[in-house]
Design a protein around this motif. Structure first.
Motif, PDB file in Angstrom:
ATOM      1  N   GLU A  59       0.828  -1.203   0.000  1.00  7.22           N
ATOM      2  CA  GLU A  59       0.000   0.000   0.000  1.00  7.22           C
ATOM      3  C   GLU A  59       0.864   1.255   0.000  1.00  7.22           C
ATOM      4  N   VAL A  60       2.000   1.188   0.686  1.00  2.00           N
ATOM      5  CA  VAL A  60       2.905   2.336   0.714  1.00  2.00           C
ATOM      6  C   VAL A  60       3.365   2.689  -0.699  1.00  2.00           C
ATOM      7  N   THR A  61       3.700   1.647  -1.470  1.00  2.29           N
ATOM      8  CA  THR A  61       4.131   1.869  -2.852  1.00  2.29           C
ATOM      9  C   THR A  61       3.022   2.524  -3.664  1.00  2.29           C
ATOM     10  N   VAL A  62       1.794   2.062  -3.470  1.00  2.14           N
ATOM     11  CA  VAL A  62       0.654   2.639  -4.181  1.00  2.14           C
ATOM     12  C   VAL A  62       0.478   4.108  -3.810  1.00  2.14           C
ATOM     13  N   ARG A  63       0.606   4.417  -2.509  1.00  2.00           N
ATOM     14  CA  ARG A  63       0.436   5.799  -2.056  1.00  2.00           C
ATOM     15  C   ARG A  63       1.512   6.708  -2.635  1.00  2.00           C
ATOM     16  N   VAL A  64       2.735   6.186  -2.718  1.00  4.14           N
ATOM     17  CA  VAL A  64       3.825   6.969  -3.306  1.00  4.14           C
ATOM     18  C   VAL A  64       3.533   7.263  -4.771  1.00  4.14           C
ATOM     19  N   HIS A  65       3.117   6.225  -5.494  1.00 11.06           N
ATOM     20  CA  HIS A  65       2.775   6.423  -6.904  1.00 11.06           C
ATOM     21  C   HIS A  65       1.608   7.397  -7.050  1.00 11.06           C
ATOM     22  N   ARG A  66       0.623   7.269  -6.174  1.00 12.60           N
ATOM     23  CA  ARG A  66      -0.541   8.156  -6.239  1.00 12.60           C
ATOM     24  C   ARG A  66      -0.131   9.609  -6.069  1.00 12.60           C
ATOM     25  N   SER A  67       0.764   9.868  -5.128  1.00 10.70           N
ATOM     26  CA  SER A  67       1.253  11.227  -4.903  1.00 10.70           C
ATOM     27  C   SER A  67       1.966  11.761  -6.146  1.00 10.70           C
ATOM     28  N   GLN A  68       2.777  10.911  -6.766  1.00 14.80           N
ATOM     29  CA  GLN A  68       3.504  11.322  -7.967  1.00 14.80           C
ATOM     30  C   GLN A  68       2.536  11.585  -9.124  1.00 14.80           C
ATOM     31  N   ILE A  69       1.516  10.743  -9.225  1.00 15.32           N
ATOM     32  CA  ILE A  69       0.521  10.907 -10.288  1.00 15.32           C
ATOM     33  C   ILE A  69      -0.213  12.242 -10.125  1.00 15.32           C
ATOM     34  N   MET A  70      -0.647  12.531  -8.899  1.00 18.71           N
ATOM     35  CA  MET A  70      -1.372  13.774  -8.636  1.00 18.71           C
ATOM     36  C   MET A  70      -0.511  14.985  -9.000  1.00 18.71           C
ATOM     37  N   GLN A  71       0.770  14.907  -8.674  1.00 20.86           N
ATOM     38  CA  GLN A  71       1.668  16.018  -8.969  1.00 20.86           C
ATOM     39  C   GLN A  71       1.896  16.160 -10.468  1.00 20.86           C
ATOM     40  N   LYS A  72       2.192  15.053 -11.150  1.00 26.00           N
ATOM     41  CA  LYS A  72       2.484  15.111 -12.585  1.00 26.00           C
ATOM     42  C   LYS A  72       1.256  15.530 -13.408  1.00 26.00           C
ATOM     43  N   MET A  73       0.065  15.106 -12.963  1.00 22.01           N
ATOM     44  CA  MET A  73      -1.163  15.434 -13.707  1.00 22.01           C
ATOM     45  C   MET A  73      -1.760  16.765 -13.268  1.00 22.01           C
ATOM     46  N   ASP A  74      -1.120  17.420 -12.291  1.00 17.91           N
ATOM     47  CA  ASP A  74      -1.596  18.712 -11.781  1.00 17.91           C
ATOM     48  C   ASP A  74      -3.036  18.591 -11.290  1.00 17.91           C
ATOM     49  N   ALA A  75      -3.328  17.492 -10.608  1.00 14.30           N
ATOM     50  CA  ALA A  75      -4.661  17.245 -10.056  1.00 14.30           C
ATOM     51  C   ALA A  75      -4.689  17.678  -8.595  1.00 14.30           C
TER      52      ALA A  75
END
Length: 243
Positions: free
Chosen positions: A173-189
């Motif tokens: 789950e930690v890995t998923v949360r890290v990816h989620r944070s990166q996705i939100m930042q890269k997509m400017d969401a």
């Protein structure tokens, strides 16, 4: 305003006096004006430029104004059109408006009517261009995601929570949360709801490939010159435009 930001209005009318009168009138609202005597002249000039609005006569030698409108619609070109005609009727007006024209003016018409319609067309063109740029930016951001980030973004958009995604992908789950944070930042969401809306926009574009993103909408069509032909003569008969 830079020259590159100045709207370009194409006027297509076979009557030279009407063309020049319209050109002089339109220049009073600080737009570039390109004058053409036929559809063929408009489509055949090179190098190309995208007009912000087209003022188009219905009856022309060669291809008619309606034929040009049909060709542009088929090519997914959304440049606003203001029709003008000395031989119009209700059926013609309905046909033009159903196909996307913003105005259908019968000659003689008041100058202010034309100016208002052209301003409306220019504003619509600017809004559409802004939407296109925003969509292009979304696609560019999505392209910068890693394959794993794209996979997780898709699952997030489907309503999966981190625990479900972790189980499905075989990661923590930690890995998923890290990816989620990166996705939100890269997509400017700014939020998960914002990310879902972005994913929906991407999906809609994928399902409608005929609606191009960040591509030249005139691709495949001959286009008009970058150097707009300016009217230098003084306008005659201010008030009404007739033919």
């Amino acid at each position: 305003m830079n020259d590159s930001d100045q709207p370009v209005v194409a006027v297509i009318d076979d009557d030279e006096f009407v063309r020049e009168s319209l050109g002089a009138l339109l220049e009073t609202i600080s737009v570039k004006v390109a004058l053409f005597k036929s559809v063929e002249a408009f489509l055949g000039t090179n190098p190309p430029v995208l007009p912000s609005c087209i003022v188009l006569d219905v009856r022309l030698p060669g291809a008619s104004g309606f034929e040009l409108q049909k060709q542009l619609v088929a090519a997914h070109v959304d440049t606003p059109i203001v029709f003008i005609t000395g031989h119009g009727d209700i059926a013609m007006s309905v046909r033009a408006m159903k196909a996307g024209a913003i105005e259908f003016l019968s000659k003689p018409f008041r100058e202010q009517e034309l100016l208002d319609a052209v301003r409306q067309g220019i504003e619509r063109h600017r809004a559409l261009a802004a939407q296109g740029r925003a969509r292009a930016q979304i696609h560019e951001r999505f392209a910068r995601l890693t394959d794993r980030e794209k996979e997780i973004m898709t699952l997030l958009a489907k309503g999966r929570v981190s625990k479900q995604i972790a189980g499905q992908l075989g990661v923590s789950e930690v890995t998923v949360r890290v990816h989620r944070s990166q996705i939100m930042q890269k997509m400017d969401a700014r939020s998960l709801a914002d990310l879902v809306r972005i994913a929906d926009r991407l999906k809609a574009d994928d399902e409608n490939p005929a609606d191009p993103v960040a591509e030249d909408p005139y691709d495949g069509l001959p286009r008009m010159s970058r150097t707009a032909k300016h009217v230098t003569g003084k306008q005659k008969g201010r008030g009404d435009i007739t033919k």
